[in-house]
Scaffold this motif. Structure first.
Motif, PDB file in Angstrom:
ATOM      1  N   PRO A 133       0.834  -1.212   0.000  1.00  0.00           N
ATOM      2  CA  PRO A 133       0.000   0.000   0.000  1.00  0.00           C
ATOM      3  C   PRO A 133       0.867   1.260   0.000  1.00  0.00           C
ATOM      4  N   ASP A 134       0.309   2.352  -0.452  1.00  0.00           N
ATOM      5  CA  ASP A 134       1.077   3.587  -0.610  1.00  0.00           C
ATOM      6  C   ASP A 134       1.776   4.022   0.674  1.00  0.00           C
ATOM      7  N   TYR A 135       1.105   3.852   1.811  1.00  0.00           N
ATOM      8  CA  TYR A 135       1.686   4.352   3.058  1.00  0.00           C
ATOM      9  C   TYR A 135       2.895   3.530   3.522  1.00  0.00           C
ATOM     10  N   LEU A 136       3.138   2.366   2.876  1.00  0.00           N
ATOM     11  CA  LEU A 136       4.304   1.546   3.212  1.00  0.00           C
ATOM     12  C   LEU A 136       5.342   1.525   2.089  1.00  0.00           C
ATOM     13  N   LYS A 137       5.166   2.352   1.084  1.00  0.00           N
ATOM     14  CA  LYS A 137       6.106   2.379  -0.036  1.00  0.00           C
ATOM     15  C   LYS A 137       7.333   3.203   0.337  1.00  0.00           C
ATOM     16  N   GLY A 138       8.472   2.491   0.487  1.00  0.00           N
ATOM     17  CA  GLY A 138       9.739   3.153   0.778  1.00  0.00           C
ATOM     18  C   GLY A 138      10.621   3.183  -0.451  1.00  0.00           C
ATOM     19  N   LEU A 139      11.892   3.541  -0.253  1.00  0.00           N
ATOM     20  CA  LEU A 139      12.819   3.597  -1.387  1.00  0.00           C
ATOM     21  C   LEU A 139      13.072   2.216  -1.964  1.00  0.00           C
ATOM     22  N   ASN A 140      12.962   1.184  -1.135  1.00  0.00           N
ATOM     23  CA  ASN A 140      13.108  -0.178  -1.680  1.00  0.00           C
ATOM     24  C   ASN A 140      11.989  -0.479  -2.668  1.00  0.00           C
ATOM     25  N   TRP A 141      10.770  -0.041  -2.362  1.00  0.00           N
ATOM     26  CA  TRP A 141       9.671  -0.224  -3.311  1.00  0.00           C
ATOM     27  C   TRP A 141       9.951   0.544  -4.605  1.00  0.00           C
ATOM     28  N   GLU A 142      10.483   1.740  -4.481  1.00  0.00           N
ATOM     29  CA  GLU A 142      10.776   2.543  -5.683  1.00  0.00           C
ATOM     30  C   GLU A 142      11.784   1.834  -6.582  1.00  0.00           C
ATOM     31  N   ALA A 143      12.787   1.198  -5.982  1.00  0.00           N
ATOM     32  CA  ALA A 143      13.772   0.452  -6.766  1.00  0.00           C
ATOM     33  C   ALA A 143      13.122  -0.763  -7.434  1.00  0.00           C
ATOM     34  N   LEU A 144      12.243  -1.454  -6.700  1.00  0.00           N
ATOM     35  CA  LEU A 144      11.543  -2.591  -7.290  1.00  0.00           C
ATOM     36  C   LEU A 144      10.649  -2.138  -8.443  1.00  0.00           C
ATOM     37  N   ASN A 145      10.015  -1.006  -8.291  1.00  0.00           N
ATOM     38  CA  ASN A 145       9.169  -0.466  -9.350  1.00  0.00           C
ATOM     39  C   ASN A 145       9.977  -0.228 -10.627  1.00  0.00           C
ATOM     40  N   GLU A 146      11.185   0.280 -10.486  1.00  0.00           N
ATOM     41  CA  GLU A 146      12.046   0.501 -11.649  1.00  0.00           C
ATOM     42  C   GLU A 146      12.464  -0.819 -12.284  1.00  0.00           C
ATOM     43  N   PHE A 147      12.775  -1.799 -11.438  1.00  0.00           N
ATOM     44  CA  PHE A 147      13.221  -3.083 -11.985  1.00  0.00           C
ATOM     45  C   PHE A 147      12.119  -3.769 -12.778  1.00  0.00           C
ATOM     46  N   TYR A 148      10.931  -3.902 -12.183  1.00  0.00           N
ATOM     47  CA  TYR A 148       9.877  -4.700 -12.823  1.00  0.00           C
ATOM     48  C   TYR A 148       9.212  -3.975 -13.992  1.00  0.00           C
ATOM     49  N   THR A 149       9.288  -2.644 -14.019  1.00  0.00           N
ATOM     50  CA  THR A 149       8.648  -1.918 -15.116  1.00  0.00           C
ATOM     51  C   THR A 149       9.606  -1.526 -16.228  1.00  0.00           C
ATOM     52  N   SER A 150      10.919  -1.635 -15.982  1.00  0.00           N
ATOM     53  CA  SER A 150      11.862  -1.166 -16.991  1.00  0.00           C
ATOM     54  C   SER A 150      13.058  -2.094 -17.171  1.00  0.00           C
ATOM     55  N   HIS A 151      13.836  -2.278 -16.123  1.00  0.00           N
ATOM     56  CA  HIS A 151      15.096  -3.012 -16.253  1.00  0.00           C
ATOM     57  C   HIS A 151      14.869  -4.449 -16.716  1.00  0.00           C
ATOM     58  N   LEU A 152      13.893  -5.125 -16.154  1.00  0.00           N
ATOM     59  CA  LEU A 152      13.606  -6.512 -16.554  1.00  0.00           C
ATOM     60  C   LEU A 152      13.304  -6.584 -18.039  1.00  0.00           C
ATOM     61  N   LEU A 153      12.511  -5.665 -18.546  1.00  0.00           N
ATOM     62  CA  LEU A 153      12.144  -5.662 -19.941  1.00  0.00           C
ATOM     63  C   LEU A 153      13.343  -5.411 -20.842  1.00  0.00           C
ATOM     64  N   ASP A 154      14.224  -4.514 -20.406  1.00  0.00           N
ATOM     65  CA  ASP A 154      15.392  -4.178 -21.224  1.00  0.00           C
ATOM     66  C   ASP A 154      16.375  -5.357 -21.290  1.00  0.00           C
ATOM     67  N   VAL A 155      16.663  -5.940 -20.142  1.00  0.00           N
ATOM     68  CA  VAL A 155      17.673  -6.988 -20.082  1.00  0.00           C
ATOM     69  C   VAL A 155      17.223  -8.237 -20.841  1.00  0.00           C
ATOM     70  N   TYR A 156      15.951  -8.594 -20.706  1.00  0.00           N
ATOM     71  CA  TYR A 156      15.470  -9.825 -21.331  1.00  0.00           C
ATOM     72  C   TYR A 156      14.706  -9.577 -22.626  1.00  0.00           C
ATOM     73  N   GLN A 157      14.912  -8.410 -23.207  1.00  0.00           N
ATOM     74  CA  GLN A 157      14.371  -8.089 -24.537  1.00  0.00           C
ATOM     75  C   GLN A 157      12.869  -8.387 -24.616  1.00  0.00           C
ATOM     76  N   MET A 158      12.140  -7.840 -23.653  1.00  0.00           N
ATOM     77  CA  MET A 158      10.694  -8.013 -23.628  1.00  0.00           C
ATOM     78  C   MET A 158       9.958  -6.806 -24.177  1.00  0.00           C
ATOM     79  N   ASN A 159      10.684  -5.805 -24.643  1.00  0.00           N
ATOM     80  CA  ASN A 159      10.049  -4.584 -25.148  1.00  0.00           C
ATOM     81  C   ASN A 159       9.394  -4.829 -26.503  1.00  0.00           C
TER      82      ASN A 159
END
Length: 397
Positions: A371-397
């Motif tokens: 939930p939003d009230y528990l979103k810390g910087l670790n969540w922000e890093a996970l958000n970047e990984f699952y929405t961008s980095h994973l797609l780039d590295v494994y050619q899912m774009n």
């Protein structure tokens, strides 16, 4: 701590993979180089961050060092990851403490807003539409989301009321709308040939399972959800003791879907065409049994499925370690960083042979269900990984 072993745990079953593995040219491997770069850091994820911190709502039970050094190894982290207490140093502890302190700074409003924008597109208006829309063409059996909803129970252990069922259904739809927005309809439509709900699991300690197997000239993947796969009481218990990364009634479904995404990403791009492809020349649907009845068989000669050696869970660990400045040459410290940020004893322990794929699935759940009230910087890093980095590295774009 032994009492914790009586709790049910989520488990994924992956049937044996072929020996045909390919290297991912975008990824470097620590074992190919002499150690260089930083082994430790201040473990600050973002220099510019909110001044306030979120609250630890589990009274420290999700903290890594407590779980790692518990004499009874209640979550089997040391046993399954082959870690000796004697190899953990004071520097390691200080690094973990810094990671778990810094990650509590609130995620940026911009990152949270971008996440919410993923929910603005509706691909599926109701559960029957979802079940039909993402079922591969000509696939046998069905995707029984409605059975999952009907079997779900609330905090009191009672079947959901009509209103609670509607809320749970909306959670499922929101989840699938998000991952369809992120990964695309073509990906989501390849992930499941069958979803069984209310299945009696052969192992009483298993809540759910995702299965993959080579079949004829392709591969099949499906999911089994046991009777307690949507137990809000169980999810709350597992979260409170630090074992699961979230307390959502949808947590088991989301965790298992994380495995399906990981398995898809881990296929070499040309091989993805053959996943759950029920063209009779590739996989004859009349030959495919229910997931629970599959016995591993040798695939047909010339089966084209190829897999990356470097799995998506490994990429997650490398990404989170690099995010705080830890060199790829220090995989132990990269893993300590990843374990700090993904607050799940189950993810940290992995399967019986260790590995990082349970961490991927628990991180996936933490990203989507915090939930939003528990979103810390670790969540922000996970958000970047699952929405961008994973797609780039494994050619899912």
């Amino acid at each position: 701590m032994k009492k914790l072993l009586t709790f049910l745990t989520s488990l994924t079953i992956i049937l044996p993979l072929p020996t045909t593995l390919v290297s991912c040219h975008l990824l470097s491997h620590w074992w190919d180089k002499k150690p260089s770069g930083a082994q430790y850091s201040a473990c600050l994820l973002y220099k510019d961050h909110q001044p306030t911190k979120i609250v630890d709502d589990r009274a420290g039970r999700g903290k890594l060092w407590w779980q790692l050094t518990n004499p009874q190894d209640g979550f089997h982290i040391r046993q399954q990851q082959k870690i000796s207490l004697s190899r953990l140093t004071t520097a390691d502890q200080q690094f973990v403490n810094a990671c778990e302190s810094n990650m509590l700074y609130q995620a940026s409003p911009d990152s949270i807003n971008r996440f919410h924008q993923l929910t603005t597109t509706s691909f599926y208006g109701d559960i029957p539409t979802l079940a039909n829309a993402i079922h591969p063409l000509n696939a046998p059996y069905s995707l029984d989301f409605q059975g999952l909803i009907d079997n779900a129970t609330n905090l009191a252990g009672l079947k959901l009321t009509s209103q609670e069922k509607e809320e749970f259904a909306n959670q499922i739809l929101t989840f699938f709308n998000i991952i369809t927005k992120v990964y695309g309809q073509n990906v989501i439509n390849k992930l499941l040939y069958e979803l069984m709900s209310g299945t009696t699991m052969s192992n009483p300690n298993v809540v759910a399972a995702t299965g993959f197997a080579l079949w004829q000239m392709g591969g099949i993947q499906g999911m089994m959800l046991g009777p307690q796969s949507a137990s809000l009481k169980l999810a709350q218990q597992q979260y409170d003791i630090g074992y699961w990364s979230n307390q959502s009634i949808a947590g088991t479904l989301v965790h298992e879907m994380g495995h399906t995404i990981s398995q898809y990403a881990g296929l070499a791009p040309p091989s993805r065409y053959y996943l759950n492809n029920f063209d009779p020349n590739i996989i004859d649907p009349q030959t495919v049994p229910h997931l629970e009845d599959i016995v591993y068989q040798n695939p047909s000669d010339g089966n084209p499925m190829l897999f990356y050696k470097f799995r998506p869970g490994d990429a997650l660990v490398e990404y989170l370690g690099a995010k705080v400045g830890i060199s790829d040459d220090y995989p132990v410290q990269q893993k300590l960083a990843a374990w700090s940020f993904i607050q799940s004893g189950y993810g940290r322990g992995g399967n019986q042979d260790g590995g990082n794929e349970e961490l991927f699935a628990e991180g996936f759940s933490q990203w989507l269900l915090t939930p939003d009230y528990l979103k810390g910087l670790n969540w922000e890093a996970l958000n970047e990984f699952y929405t961008s980095h994973l797609l780039d590295v494994y050619q899912m774009n």
